[in-house]
Structures are given as C-alpha cells and as structure tokens.
Design a protein around this motif. Structure first.
Motif, PDB file in Angstrom:
ATOM      1  N   VAL A 146       0.875  -1.184   0.000  1.00  0.00           N
ATOM      2  CA  VAL A 146       0.000   0.000   0.000  1.00  0.00           C
ATOM      3  C   VAL A 146       0.906   1.227   0.000  1.00  0.00           C
ATOM      4  N   SER A 147       0.808   2.035  -1.047  1.00  0.00           N
ATOM      5  CA  SER A 147       1.649   3.227  -1.155  1.00  0.00           C
ATOM      6  C   SER A 147       1.304   4.204  -0.032  1.00  0.00           C
ATOM      7  N   PRO A 148       2.311   4.917   0.480  1.00  0.00           N
ATOM      8  CA  PRO A 148       1.996   5.897   1.535  1.00  0.00           C
ATOM      9  C   PRO A 148       1.086   6.996   0.974  1.00  0.00           C
ATOM     10  N   MET A 149       0.007   7.280   1.679  1.00  0.00           N
ATOM     11  CA  MET A 149      -0.916   8.326   1.198  1.00  0.00           C
ATOM     12  C   MET A 149      -1.404   9.184   2.358  1.00  0.00           C
TER      13      MET A 149
ATOM     14  N   ALA B 244       2.330   3.421   6.236  1.00  0.00           N
ATOM     15  CA  ALA B 244       1.655   4.623   6.735  1.00  0.00           C
ATOM     16  C   ALA B 244       2.192   5.841   5.990  1.00  0.00           C
ATOM     17  N   GLU B 245       1.346   6.816   5.864  1.00  0.00           N
ATOM     18  CA  GLU B 245       1.609   8.047   5.104  1.00  0.00           C
ATOM     19  C   GLU B 245       2.852   8.804   5.574  1.00  0.00           C
ATOM     20  N   ALA B 246       3.253   9.816   4.787  1.00  0.00           N
ATOM     21  CA  ALA B 246       4.329  10.734   5.143  1.00  0.00           C
ATOM     22  C   ALA B 246       4.094  11.231   6.572  1.00  0.00           C
TER      23      ALA B 246
ATOM     24  N   GLY C 170       0.167   4.196 -11.380  1.00  0.00           N
ATOM     25  CA  GLY C 170      -0.711   3.667 -12.411  1.00  0.00           C
ATOM     26  C   GLY C 170      -0.823   2.155 -12.417  1.00  0.00           C
ATOM     27  N   ILE C 171      -0.523   1.521 -11.290  1.00  0.00           N
ATOM     28  CA  ILE C 171      -0.739   0.068 -11.195  1.00  0.00           C
ATOM     29  C   ILE C 171      -2.132  -0.112 -10.581  1.00  0.00           C
ATOM     30  N   THR C 172      -3.056  -0.625 -11.381  1.00  0.00           N
ATOM     31  CA  THR C 172      -4.450  -0.692 -10.912  1.00  0.00           C
ATOM     32  C   THR C 172      -5.078  -2.070 -11.055  1.00  0.00           C
TER      33      THR C 172
ATOM     34  N   ALA D 119       5.253  -4.328  -6.182  1.00  0.00           N
ATOM     35  CA  ALA D 119       4.258  -3.547  -6.930  1.00  0.00           C
ATOM     36  C   ALA D 119       3.544  -2.671  -5.895  1.00  0.00           C
ATOM     37  N   ILE D 120       3.768  -1.377  -5.992  1.00  0.00           N
ATOM     38  CA  ILE D 120       3.244  -0.448  -4.985  1.00  0.00           C
ATOM     39  C   ILE D 120       1.987   0.208  -5.556  1.00  0.00           C
ATOM     40  N   VAL D 121       0.907   0.079  -4.809  1.00  0.00           N
ATOM     41  CA  VAL D 121      -0.401   0.483  -5.334  1.00  0.00           C
ATOM     42  C   VAL D 121      -0.974   1.574  -4.439  1.00  0.00           C
TER      43      VAL D 121
ATOM     44  N   HIS E  23      -5.857   1.372  -4.078  1.00  0.00           N
ATOM     45  CA  HIS E  23      -6.148   0.944  -2.705  1.00  0.00           C
ATOM     46  C   HIS E  23      -7.166   1.863  -2.021  1.00  0.00           C
ATOM     47  N   LEU E  24      -7.322   3.087  -2.536  1.00  0.00           N
ATOM     48  CA  LEU E  24      -8.395   3.941  -1.989  1.00  0.00           C
ATOM     49  C   LEU E  24      -9.748   3.496  -2.538  1.00  0.00           C
ATOM     50  N   ARG E  25      -9.710   2.999  -3.797  1.00  0.00           N
ATOM     51  CA  ARG E  25     -10.973   2.511  -4.376  1.00  0.00           C
ATOM     52  C   ARG E  25     -11.331   1.141  -3.824  1.00  0.00           C
TER      53      ARG E  25
HETATM   54  C1  FNR Z   1      -0.193  10.371  -2.315  1.00  0.00           C
HETATM   55  N1  FNR Z   1       1.153  10.110  -2.571  1.00  0.00           N
HETATM   56  C2  FNR Z   1       2.067  10.148  -1.536  1.00  0.00           C
HETATM   57  N2  FNR Z   1       3.353   9.746  -1.730  1.00  0.00           N
HETATM   58  C3  FNR Z   1       4.224   9.669  -0.703  1.00  0.00           C
HETATM   59  O1  FNR Z   1       5.373   9.291  -0.912  1.00  0.00           O
HETATM   60  N3  FNR Z   1       3.821   9.991   0.563  1.00  0.00           N
HETATM   61  C4  FNR Z   1       2.559  10.405   0.836  1.00  0.00           C
HETATM   62  O2  FNR Z   1       2.201  10.623   1.997  1.00  0.00           O
HETATM   63  C5  FNR Z   1       1.664  10.553  -0.248  1.00  0.00           C
HETATM   64  N4  FNR Z   1       0.379  11.012  -0.059  1.00  0.00           N
HETATM   65  C6  FNR Z   1      -0.581  10.841  -1.046  1.00  0.00           C
HETATM   66  C7  FNR Z   1      -1.918  11.067  -0.765  1.00  0.00           C
HETATM   67  C8  FNR Z   1      -2.891  10.799  -1.725  1.00  0.00           C
HETATM   68  C9  FNR Z   1      -4.336  10.994  -1.382  1.00  0.00           C
HETATM   69  C10 FNR Z   1      -2.509  10.318  -2.999  1.00  0.00           C
HETATM   70  C11 FNR Z   1      -3.531   9.999  -4.059  1.00  0.00           C
HETATM   71  C12 FNR Z   1      -1.181  10.137  -3.293  1.00  0.00           C
HETATM   72  C13 FNR Z   1       1.556   9.474  -3.847  1.00  0.00           C
HETATM   73  C14 FNR Z   1       1.198   7.986  -3.820  1.00  0.00           C
HETATM   74  O3  FNR Z   1       1.888   7.303  -2.801  1.00  0.00           O
HETATM   75  C15 FNR Z   1       1.534   7.309  -5.164  1.00  0.00           C
HETATM   76  O4  FNR Z   1       2.918   7.360  -5.356  1.00  0.00           O
HETATM   77  C16 FNR Z   1       0.816   7.966  -6.338  1.00  0.00           C
HETATM   78  O5  FNR Z   1      -0.557   8.135  -6.059  1.00  0.00           O
HETATM   79  C17 FNR Z   1       0.974   7.147  -7.628  1.00  0.00           C
HETATM   80  O6  FNR Z   1       0.523   5.821  -7.438  1.00  0.00           O
HETATM   81  P1  FNR Z   1      -0.954   5.342  -7.905  1.00  0.00           P
HETATM   82  O7  FNR Z   1      -1.938   6.124  -7.112  1.00  0.00           O
HETATM   83  O8  FNR Z   1      -1.050   5.636  -9.381  1.00  0.00           O
HETATM   84  O9  FNR Z   1      -0.983   3.877  -7.597  1.00  0.00           O
END
Ligand code: FNR
Length: 364
Positions: A22-25, A58-60, A309-311, A328-330, A334-336
């Motif tokens: 799960v990519s950090p968001m 976990a997010e930034a 863009g990995i969906t 593979a970082i998504v 993962h929000l959907r």
């Molecule tokens: C992000 N992204 C992001 N990247 C990061 O390194 N730290 C973070 O805290 C965040 N925060 C964040 C919030 C939200 C709501 C989104 C949509 C995106 C970028 C994210 O981790 C990712 O690299 C990109 O969204 C591209 O991947 P996807 O979404 O195409 O799978």
C-alpha cells in the motif's frame, strides 16, 4: 522459478508475504496541529491490512512539526506520537501484513492547507509556520510561506529528527522505515539542482547534493535493527528536461550510495519538485520504466519498488514476473478497493497463497 505477485520476499530477516504494498498516502486527518494518529488512521491502514497487502505503509509522517505539509499531517516528533501509532502497527501485523512507516520532512512545501481546503500556502498569521529549505527560494506559488535557508544547525537538527523518528517508529512496532526523499519535499530539494543553490558541502556537485539524503539514511540505519529493512522513496526524475535538473541517471547513482548507506529497497516515484514539470499523463505503469531503469543501472544488489498507475492484478503481477521491480506499490487503487490484494489473488487463481481473513472466507 520466476517470482510473481504472491511470492514472498525476504529483506534482511523480514519476510513480506507477497509483493503488494500500500503506497503511503497522506490522509490529512489529525486534529489541528497535534500530529497524533486517530481512529481514521487505524481504520484506513487496518482495512488495507485486512485486504491482504504484504506491506502497509503509513503516510508521510513528519519528523519535525515544521516538516508537516499541513497542520493535519501525521507526526512522530514525540513519544506521544509513537504511542498513538502503536495500535496501528499492531493491528496491521496481526493481519499478517508488514507494518511500515514513511518518515518525512516537507521542506519548502510545508505550511499549506489541506487539498480539500485548496492546498493554499499558509502564512504564519494564517496558522502556518516558518519552513526550511536548502535555499530560501519558495516553491513557485507558495511565496506566502515564511522560509529560511537551512543553517548548519538546521541540517544537524533534521538528521537528528529523522533518527529520533526512526527510534520512535521502532518503539511503535513498525518493521520497515521508509525515508521520503521524493516529490519535492526536503531531501529531494537538496538532491535537485533546481532547488539547491548552496555553496557548502550540501550543494553543487552530485555528491554534495546527495549528502543529506545519505546522512539521513545512515542515521536511520544506525538505530534501525540489522534484521529489519530500510526503504527510500526517490523521485526518479524531476521531469524538467529544459533545465539542469534531477534525472534518472542521477537516480541510479543515488541508489548505489543509498544501498551503501544501508538501504534495502528503493521505491521509485517521480516529480513534485516544480510546477513546470512535464509529467506524463499518469496512465498505466507511468513510472514503472523509471523503477526499471534504476534497478538495471544500479551496481548494487538493492531491491526496487515500482509505483504509479498500477491498478489491476494482471499489471501488478507482470511488474514482478517480468523482473521490472521486486514490489508492486499500489496507491489510488487501494483507496478505491482496500481488498486489492485479496481480489488479485482471486483473479490470478492464487487464493491458496494468501491468508484470507476467516471472517471473509465466504466471499472468496
Ligand atoms: C499520495 N502520494 C504520496 N506519496 C508519498 O510518498 N507519501 C505520501 O504521503 C503521499 N500522499 C498521497 C496522498 C494521496 C491521497 C494520494 C492519491 C497520493 C503518492 C502515492 O503514494 C503514489 O505514489 C501515487 O498516487 C501514484 O501511485 P498510484 O496512485 O497511481 O498507484
């Protein structure tokens, strides 16, 4: 045998059960200014662990309060912050996922309102604060943010803050620490000649611009246990071909330096440094070629994560199967769908290779 999406991955003594991360968001969901994890973070990250991802990042999470993007960002600058995060890490681990945390400092992109509040720069009189950066040049559009060029003491403070953040992340129970050196935030601002005009040992040559990121990774590695991995997220390029900027060639050289400093995996994203960036449209796999390049050109045996863009299950599986990246970082998918990994296992006929939560077995 070729690895695929459901092959485990061993990094040091930590075993990732599969290759989905799960990519950090950022959720911008802390109460005003306190940086403490809330029920939102527990539910958000917890449900993605229930969904079967091998790593839940976990997010930034700001290592200093002035390193937050907005007043609502997660922080880890006190023990109270670690206490608030501990239940998140514990729940994620209980589901069989590896709990991970991204340690961050927003640099000149700090002190803004949340995206849904317009992402406006906040002057100190509007609830903002004084930000720091390699040079006192604001992020274009954010001129209202108070900013100063980092002094040698600021540099020492930032390195120490990343190190204490890592120690607290460990206390909170995280098994992977990721240093955020991408997206135009502080460490990337040092890496790129576009935002770094320094004339001391932290500016100028490639080695000098890379120095702070390397110092931070070494400081984190010093306190992070030998049996646990450290990741670093970088921007593979600034997407600014019209000027001297950060490029994929420099990214591959940086990967070698980071591996020497103790990083186990380079998570390759891109852009975020300057609004003039010529980012490709964001279609399927839009950043995967950058990850592939860094992996192919790096002279060290370092793991590579691909994101962007990995969906779909097939896409994620192909990234690993074709050796383009180890993980593979998504992100947005993962929000959907928090259950992306479980659904992928079903679609790829690999349900026998993932732990389906017993509560959900009738659905799979
Ligand atoms: C992000 N992204 C992001 N990247 C990061 O390194 N730290 C973070 O805290 C965040 N925060 C964040 C919030 C939200 C709501 C989104 C949509 C995106 C970028 C994210 O981790 C990712 O690299 C990109 O969204 C591209 O991947 P996807 O979404 O195409 O799978």
């Amino acid at each position: 045998m070729t690895d695929d999406l459901f092959s485990p991955l061993s990094l040091r003594e930590t075993e990732l059960p599969n290759r989905v991360m799960v990519s950090p968001m950022c959720q911008y969901s802390c109460e005003d200014r306190d940086g403490l994890a809330t029920e939102w973070h527990r539910t958000h990250l917890g449900s993605r662990a229930v969904g079967g991802a091998g790593v839940v990042m976990a997010e930034a999470t700001a290592v200093e309060s002035r390193g937050r993007i907005s007043p609502h960002d997660l922080g880890i600058w006190s023990d109270e912050h670690a206490d608030a995060l501990a239940p998140v890490a514990e729940f994620v681990r209980e589901q069989g996922s590896v709990p991970a945390i991204q340690l961050a400092h927003a640099g000149r992109k700090a002190s803004t309102s949340r995206p849904w509040e317009g992402h406006e720069p906040l002057a100190p009189e509007d609830g903002g604060w004084e930000a720091i950066a390699p040079s006192a040049t604001p992020y274009p559009g954010n001129e209202a943010v108070a900013l100063h060029e980092m002094t040698p003491e600021d540099i020492e403070d930032v390195i120490a803050a990343f190190q204490s953040g890592a120690e607290r992340a460990l206390d909170a129970g995280f098994e992977i620490a990721e240093v955020h050196a991408a997206h135009g935030y502080l460490l990337h601002e040092f890496l790129s000649p576009v935002s770094n005009d320094r004339t001391d040992e932290y500016g100028g040559s490639f080695e000098n611009r890379a120095r702070l990121t390397v110092d931070v990774v070494e400081a984190v590695r010093e306190v992070w246990p030998d049996d646990r991995p450290v990741f670093v997220r970088i921007s593979g390029t600034d997407w600014l071909p019209d000027r001297e900027s950060w490029t994929r060639e420099q990214s591959a050289r940086l990967a070698d330096l980071l591996a020497e400093a103790g990083a186990d995996l380079i998570d390759v994203s891109s852009g975020g440094l300057h609004p003039d960036q010529q980012l490709p449209a964001g279609g399927p796999n839009y950043q995967v070629p950058l990850a592939e390049h860094v992996g192919a050109e790096s002279e060290r045996d370092v793991g590579i994560g691909a994101v962007g863009g990995i969906t779909t299950a097939q896409q994620a599986d192909a990234v690993v199967r074709n050796g383009r990246a180890d993980l593979a970082i998504v992100g947005r998918e993962h929000l959907r769908d928090p259950y992306f990994a479980l659904r992928a296992a079903k679609e790829l006929d690999a349900l026998d290779r993932i732990e389906v939560p017993k509560q959900y077995r009738r659905a799979f």
